[in-house]
Motif scaffolding. Structure first.
Motif, short mmCIF file in Angstrom:
data_model
loop_
_atom_site.label_atom_id
_atom_site.label_comp_id
_atom_site.label_asym_id
_atom_site.label_seq_id
_atom_site.Cartn_x
_atom_site.Cartn_y
_atom_site.Cartn_z
N VAL A 62 -25.37 -33.06 -14.78
CA VAL A 62 -23.96 -33.27 -14.42
C VAL A 62 -23.51 -32.19 -13.44
CG1 VAL A 62 -21.61 -33.17 -15.30
CG2 VAL A 62 -23.32 -34.52 -16.50
N LEU B 237 -25.39 -30.43 -11.41
CA LEU B 237 -26.06 -30.64 -10.13
C LEU B 237 -25.38 -31.77 -9.36
CD1 LEU B 237 -28.48 -29.41 -8.75
CD2 LEU B 237 -29.91 -31.17 -9.75
N ALA B 238 -25.11 -32.89 -10.08
CA ALA B 238 -24.53 -34.05 -9.43
C ALA B 238 -23.12 -33.73 -8.93
CB ALA B 238 -24.50 -35.22 -10.40
N THR B 239 -22.34 -33.04 -9.76
CA THR B 239 -20.99 -32.71 -9.33
C THR B 239 -21.02 -31.81 -8.11
OG1 THR B 239 -20.53 -32.66 -11.69
CG2 THR B 239 -18.75 -32.00 -10.23
N ILE C 147 -23.36 -31.52 -5.79
CA ILE C 147 -23.79 -32.22 -4.58
C ILE C 147 -22.72 -33.21 -4.14
CG2 ILE C 147 -25.49 -33.87 -3.72
CD1 ILE C 147 -27.57 -32.38 -5.32
N GLY C 148 -22.10 -33.88 -5.13
CA GLY C 148 -21.03 -34.81 -4.78
C GLY C 148 -19.88 -34.10 -4.10
N SER C 149 -19.47 -32.95 -4.65
CA SER C 149 -18.37 -32.22 -4.01
C SER C 149 -18.76 -31.81 -2.60
CB SER C 149 -18.02 -30.96 -4.79
OG SER C 149 -18.14 -31.19 -6.16
N ALA D 176 -20.81 -33.34 -0.62
CA ALA D 176 -20.77 -34.51 0.26
C ALA D 176 -19.32 -34.84 0.63
CB ALA D 176 -21.42 -35.70 -0.44
N ALA D 177 -18.43 -34.76 -0.37
CA ALA D 177 -17.03 -35.06 -0.09
C ALA D 177 -16.44 -34.07 0.90
CB ALA D 177 -16.22 -35.04 -1.40
N LEU E 27 -18.01 -32.25 3.08
CA LEU E 27 -18.62 -32.42 4.40
C LEU E 27 -17.97 -33.60 5.11
CD1 LEU E 27 -20.83 -31.44 6.27
CD2 LEU E 27 -22.40 -33.02 5.19
N THR E 28 -17.81 -34.73 4.38
CA THR E 28 -17.18 -35.89 4.99
C THR E 28 -15.78 -35.54 5.47
OG1 THR E 28 -18.33 -37.14 3.29
CG2 THR E 28 -16.78 -38.34 4.65
N ALA F 37 -13.41 -39.74 1.79
CA ALA F 37 -14.26 -38.58 1.52
C ALA F 37 -14.52 -38.45 0.01
CB ALA F 37 -13.61 -37.31 2.06
N VAL G 10 -17.00 -41.03 -1.11
CA VAL G 10 -18.38 -40.64 -0.77
C VAL G 10 -18.87 -39.63 -1.80
CG1 VAL G 10 -19.80 -39.41 0.90
CG2 VAL G 10 -18.17 -41.13 1.68
N GLY G 11 -18.01 -38.66 -2.12
CA GLY G 11 -18.41 -37.63 -3.09
C GLY G 11 -18.72 -38.23 -4.44
N THR H 103 -21.92 -40.24 -4.37
CA THR H 103 -23.07 -39.34 -4.29
C THR H 103 -23.35 -38.73 -5.67
OG1 THR H 103 -22.32 -38.78 -2.08
CG2 THR H 103 -24.07 -37.43 -3.01
N ALA H 104 -22.29 -38.23 -6.29
CA ALA H 104 -22.49 -37.57 -7.58
C ALA H 104 -23.07 -38.54 -8.59
CB ALA H 104 -21.15 -37.02 -8.07
N VAL I 284 -26.70 -39.25 -7.71
CA VAL I 284 -27.60 -38.13 -8.02
C VAL I 284 -27.86 -38.07 -9.51
CG1 VAL I 284 -27.71 -35.62 -8.12
CG2 VAL I 284 -27.06 -36.74 -6.01
N TYR I 285 -26.79 -38.25 -10.30
CA TYR I 285 -26.99 -38.16 -11.74
C TYR I 285 -27.97 -39.25 -12.21
CZ TYR I 285 -26.11 -37.87 -16.71
OH TYR I 285 -26.28 -37.72 -18.06
N PHE J 235 -20.90 -42.57 4.52
CA PHE J 235 -20.86 -41.27 5.19
C PHE J 235 -21.18 -41.42 6.68
CE2 PHE J 235 -23.24 -37.49 6.59
CZ PHE J 235 -22.26 -36.54 6.43
N MET K 42 -18.74 -41.07 10.29
CA MET K 42 -18.98 -40.12 11.38
C MET K 42 -18.31 -40.61 12.67
SD MET K 42 -20.64 -37.57 10.21
CE MET K 42 -19.69 -37.86 8.74
#
Lengths: 941, 118
Positions: free
Chosen positions: A696, A698-700, A702-704, A706-707, A709-710, B6, B9-10, B13-14, B17-18, B42, B46
């Motif tokens: 959780v 790790l996922a949070t 990476i998700g944050s 990504a958000a 960055l976007t 945004a 996307v987050g 992604t989260a 990943v999980y 994403f 761009m």
């Protein structure tokens, strides 16, 4: 174009071409490969002949073509005196070896493999000595290592051949890596990889702070290749190669490649004390060690191998002394060693061939069986020992002379002439052993067969080389004089010092040393038995190979220990590491950013519908995760996410994407549903709490990331490159839908790649599903049995009714694609859905009976159309996939555009239809097989 | 509005990943699909977000959205489908040959240390 302007690349490429011809056509006749090989070597020689006179006169011929200028790589070749000398050795000895090998190889050996490898090697060697660009030289350098590996391991069934080849490859390959580093440093120092620039920059190079590391790296490359101590050990093991290979690689070519580099870089790298110490010491040690160990070898080729090491050491030592005259002597000895050593290897091969043995304890008194060969061998061995009137004597005299000159430098240097004489004594002793043990010394012991003279043509190469030994030895100035002079000038990059190639220089110290060596060698040989016993007791078991194997084992152990540390043979573990490291890299990127995280671009206002849609998307994503153990539920919510994504695309002005996403979403859900039938319906929770917590986090994270960055991108302004596409879409591509024009026209090559990937994925899936044997659960999660009813009537009728309509829509979407949202991808997906719907609604048997088209053929024809469009434009002399269009007036329809890109798009359409239908139907057929009568409980859904 | 995209996307992604870090094959495939949505959105963003400006040439249009990311994402969607299909069939094959649906094909049996558990 005058072909002389590209004679050098032709000469280098001729053997490669020959290798190709041998490999493809050589199987027709056993003798054909040898002829092709000889022909390619001869033609390489022929194209160079017009250039020889100029080069001898001191010209340097450079032929250069730009290749990758941004990294300094050029397709550039150089012929000067030094490269000419090596080229002649490579080609002339190469021709002799080809002739010799034609008779040496037994009927069991593949001539195709032998001669194609030999030609590869020859081409690579020519490339090394003729390259003007150092990067190009490195490429050929590596090629020599690879092709020599093939040659040494030619007798693949023999363990020693495989081991020897691997060792040679490992040692020289490691050296190649070091050389790469050294040359890259050299190029950075000079600012150019062209030899001409490098050779002119000696002062800068020697004064540069990188000089020492660069020198060491280059010398590691040189020493490994030229078998210098402590890297000499691979050469004796490489003797497992067929003798023609040894004769070629270990006399004139492969091992001389390192020496060649010493000569090439002599003007820029030598003249420092580092050079003198490293090169000189390595040369001296190699000279002594090789000469000493050679005496104790019982194998003919082993003796020659160590003798080669010793002579290579002598040449290296001469370069290490650093004086111009020493360099001249080194060059002279390179020629002489190549001639007498090649002929001696050939003699060893003849003896092995005729007697079946190479053991000098068995081979005795061969003079009366092989009189002619014996005479040749005696002359060549005398040249090796440095007997007057032979070429080896002359260069050895020059060596002694230089050793004496060098001894004046310091009290340490006094050792040089002493050690040189000592090495020469052993050199005489082992030469004497070669002659006396093999050709005299009683009768042969237990030979498998009675030896006799070899075929005449097998001896001719030896005749030729021995005549050169004699000719150079007696009339040096007339024979080798001009070549040596031009090679010396090219090596020294200036006027060569005065030297005399006469046989008689009067009574001087070098002559005394030669005399001492001859007498001393005789004495050592007479007392050899005592030496042999001493060697047997103390030294025979010393072998660098043990250290090498130990090192190799250690490296392997270390590598697997490190791998074990990181690779727990678990996908989860590996993925967590990968994602974690990627996340850390992203954090580092954010932290080191100078500008503020968000830009100041004006943002759009919230819009209630979009807010709800994106809110729904997020909720659906989270539900997918939370409910992921109930697979069916998570699949449905996944579909919701996909649909909302497609709504998002349509909201933000991407109708093509919305259509694609929508149709792909349906296909994906159907696909996953089919697959889920064979997988457990629910996931058993087996993760520990801590593991879940870690994931959780790790996922949070990476998700944050990504958000953020976007958001960081979206709040910044953009200066896109798309203006070009928007402007040229109509005038250049003939379509108003820019996205589609990009796909089928501007970036058509990308699209071609993508449909190829799609086809391969489809084929791969079919292959995976072959003979698959799966068991489906009998009930759903709540214990209800699957419904085994026939296909629902409403769906059945509706699907049949919808089919023509859907195909019509697909055609419509396809045709308008160039100008309005649509195109091959979307139309293909819609058509595929239409077909898949028939399978779902009516069952596989019903549909298969009606749609008989083999989807493999649909995919193939799609690729055919797509690639064909590209090829037609090549035929019309335009670049691959150039499109053309025109407007036609049709009676009813009106003005209509016809573009060749449409045909390309048709290809895309067909591939998408074919691949999609094939994937789903193949998976569905697995279901069918499992649901056959008798397996009632596993009926279809 | 950009914030919404945004955040989406987050979140995707989260979630992706999980799920990708799970031990059974099916959640991993679902996670991969979610991740590919996230990546596609994403990439699409761009080109910045625009409403009501499709990249279809029209003299009356006031502006266009960036067509290049759209073209890239369009093929990416199709390729992602191919990848999903391949991976799920690979999962089926693994189940057939190894008898379980653990991503390492071991079901936690082969390695008892933390690498093997789910």
């Amino acid at each position: 174009m005058n072909f002389l302007n590209c004679a050098l690349p032709i000469a280098v490429l001729a053997p490669f071409l020959g290798a190709l011809v041998v490999a493809s056509l050589g199987a027709f006749h056993r003798a054909a490969p040898a002829w092709v090989a000889a022909l390619s070597a001869f033609s390489a020689l022929l194209v160079l002949i017009p250039a020889i006179s100029g080069v001898i006169a001191g010209e340097t011929m450079i032929q250069s073509w730009s290749w990758v200028p941004s990294v300094g790589l050029a397709f550039a070749f150089r012929l000067d005196g030094l490269s000419l000398m090596f080229t002649l050795m490579i080609l002339v000895i190469g021709l002799l070896v080809i002739l010799y090998a034609g008779y040496y190889l037994s009927p069991k050996d593949s001539t195709v493999r032998f001669f194609s490898s030999l030609l590869l090697f020859m081409g690579a060697m020519l490339g090394v000595v003729l390259s003007e660009n150092l990067l190009l030289l490195l490429v050929f350098w590596e090629l020599t290592a690879l092709s020599s590996f093939l040659l040494i391991s030619f007798w693949q069934h023999r363990k020693d051949a495989r081991h020897g080849a691997r060792m040679a490859l490992a040692v020289t390959g490691m050296g190649g890596l070091a050389l790469l580093g050294g040359v890259l440093m050299l190029g950075q120092i000079v600012g150019s990889y062209n030899l001409t620039d490098v050779l002119a920059a000696g002062e800068i190079i020697r004064a540069h702070e990188w000089y020492l590391p660069m020198l060491i790296l280059i010398l590691i490359g040189v020493f490994t290749k030229s078998a210098q101590f402590p890297f000499h050990f691979w050469l004796p093991h490489a003797m497992a190669a067929p003798t023609p290979v040894s004769s070629y690689l270990h006399s004139a070519t492969m091992v001389k490649a390192g020496i060649f580099l010493l000569a090439r870089f002599f003007p820029v790298l030598s003249g420092t004390s580092e050079w003198m110490w490293i090169v000189g010491t390595a040369g001296m040690l190699t000279l002594l060690l090789g000469a000493f160990v050679a005496l104790f070898q019982h194998d003919l080729k082993g003796l020659l191998a160590y003798s080669t090491i010793s002579h290579l050491g002598l040449i290296t030592l001469l370069f290490g002394l650093g004086t111009p005259l020493a360099a001249v002597a080194a060059l002279f000895h390179i020629i002489n060693h190549a001639t007498f050593k090649a002929s001696l290897f050939m003699v060893a091969g003849i003896i092995d061939h005729e007697t079946g043995s190479r053991d000098m304890r068995k081979l005795n008194g061969l003079l009366k069986f092989l009189p002619h060969t014996s005479i040749l061998a005696i002359i060549a061995a005398s040249a090796m020992a440095g007997v007057p009137l032979l070429n080896g004597f002359l260069s050895k005299e020059m060596f002694f002379d230089q050793a004496v000159v060098a001894s004046g430098a310091s009290s340490w240097a006094l050792a040089i002439p002493v050690l040189a004489t000592l090495a020469a004594i052993f050199s005489v002793a082992y030469s004497l052993r070669f002659v006396h043990d093999v050709f005299f010394n009683g009768e042969p012991v237990g030979l498998p067969r009675v030896p006799h003279e070899p075929p005449r043509y097998m001896r001719i190469p030896v005749d030729f080389l021995v005549i050169i030994c004699l000719g150079v030895g007696i009339l040096p100035a007339l024979t080798v004089g001009p070549l040596l002079a031009s090679a010396s000038e090219a090596t020294l990059q200036g006027k060569a010092p005065y030297y005399s190639l006469a046989i008689w220089h009067g009574f001087n110290l070098p002559l005394m040393m030669s005399f001492l060596a001859l007498v001393g060698g005789g004495v050592v040989y007479i007392f050899r038995r005592r030496l042999f016993m001493w060697n047997e007791r103390y030294l025979a078991h010393v072998d660098a190979r043990i250290a090498y194997n130990g090192l190799l084992r250690g490296l392997n152990l270390m590598a697997s220990a490190i791998t074990r540390r990181f690779d727990k043979r678990s996908l989860q573990h590996t993925l967590a590491w990968t994602l974690g490291v990627a996340g850390l890299a992203a954090v580092a990127g954010f932290v080191s950013m100078d500008s503020p995280l968000f830009g100041d671009r004006e943002l759009m206002d919230f819009d209630p519908v979009a807010t709800i849609a994106f809110g729904g998307l997020m909720v659906a994503s989270v539900v997918t995760v939370v409910m992921h153990r109930q697979r069916m539920v998570s699949l449905i919510t996944l579909g919701v996410v996909g649909l909302l994504v497609s709504l998002g695309f349509s909201k933000f002005s991407a109708p093509d994407l919305a259509l694609t996403q929508l149709s792909v979403e349906i296909v994906t859900v159907v696909l996953l549903m089919l697959a889920l039938f064979f997988l457990p319906q629910s996931t058993v929770p087996i993760s520990t709490r801590s593991r879940q917590f870690r994931d959780v986090i790790l996922a949070t994270g990476i998700g944050s990331g990504a958000a953020l960055l976007t958001m960081a991108v979206l709040t910044r302004d953009l200066s896109p490159i798309s203006g070009f596409f928007l402007q040229n879409s109509v005038p250049g591509g003939g379509g108003t839908n820019v996205v589609n024009v990009i796909l089928v026209d501007f970036r058509g090559f990308d699209t071609l790649g993508e449909i190829v990937v799609l086809s391969i994925a489809g084929l791969g899936i079919v292959a995976l599903l072959q003979k698959i044997n799966l068991h489906a659960a009998e009930t759903d999660l709540e214990g209800r049995r699957w419904n085994t009813d026939a296909h629902p009537l409403i769906l059945q009728n509706l699907s049949r009714l919808l089919f023509p309509l859907m195909i019509l829509i697909a055609a419509f979407i396809f045709l308008r694609g160039h100008n309005l949202p649509g195109g091959g991808f979307i139309a293909g997906l819609v058509a595929a859905l239409a077909i898949v719907l028939q399978y779902l609604g009516n069952g596989i048997q019903w549909t298969s009976a009606r749609i008989r088209t083999d989807m493999h053929k649909v995919i193939a024809s799609g690729l055919f159309f797509a690639i064909g469009t590209g090829l037609v434009s090549i035929l019309l002399r335009y670049p691959f996939l150039t499109s053309a269009f025109t407007y036609l007036k049709w009676p009813v329809v009106g003005k209509f555009e016809v573009a060749s890109a449409m045909i390309f798009d048709l290809g895309v359409f067909l591939v998408v239809v074919g691949a999609t239908v094939m994937i789903l139907v193949e998976l569905g057929k697995v279901n069918l097989l499992q649901a056959r009568p008798g397996n009632q409980s596993k009926g279809g859904r | 509005m950009e914030t919404l995209v945004a955040t989406s996307v987050g979140v995707m992604t989260a979630c992706g990943v999980y799920l990708v870090l799970r031990a059974s094959t099916f959640p991993v495939v679902v996670g991969l699909t979610l991740l590919s949505y996230a990546v596609n959105v994403f990439l699409f963003s761009m080109g910045r977000l625009k409403v009501g400006a499709p990249a279809v040439i029209d003299p009356a249009a006031e502006g266009y959205s960036d067509p290049l990311p759209q073209a890239l994402v369009l093929t990416a969607i199709v390729i992602a489908f191919a990848m999903t299909a391949f991976v799920i069939v690979l999962a089926l094959k693994a189940r057939d040959e190894l008898g379980n649906d653990h991503v390492d094909g071991a079901g936690g049996k082969l390695s008892s240390d933390e690498g093997g558990e789910a």
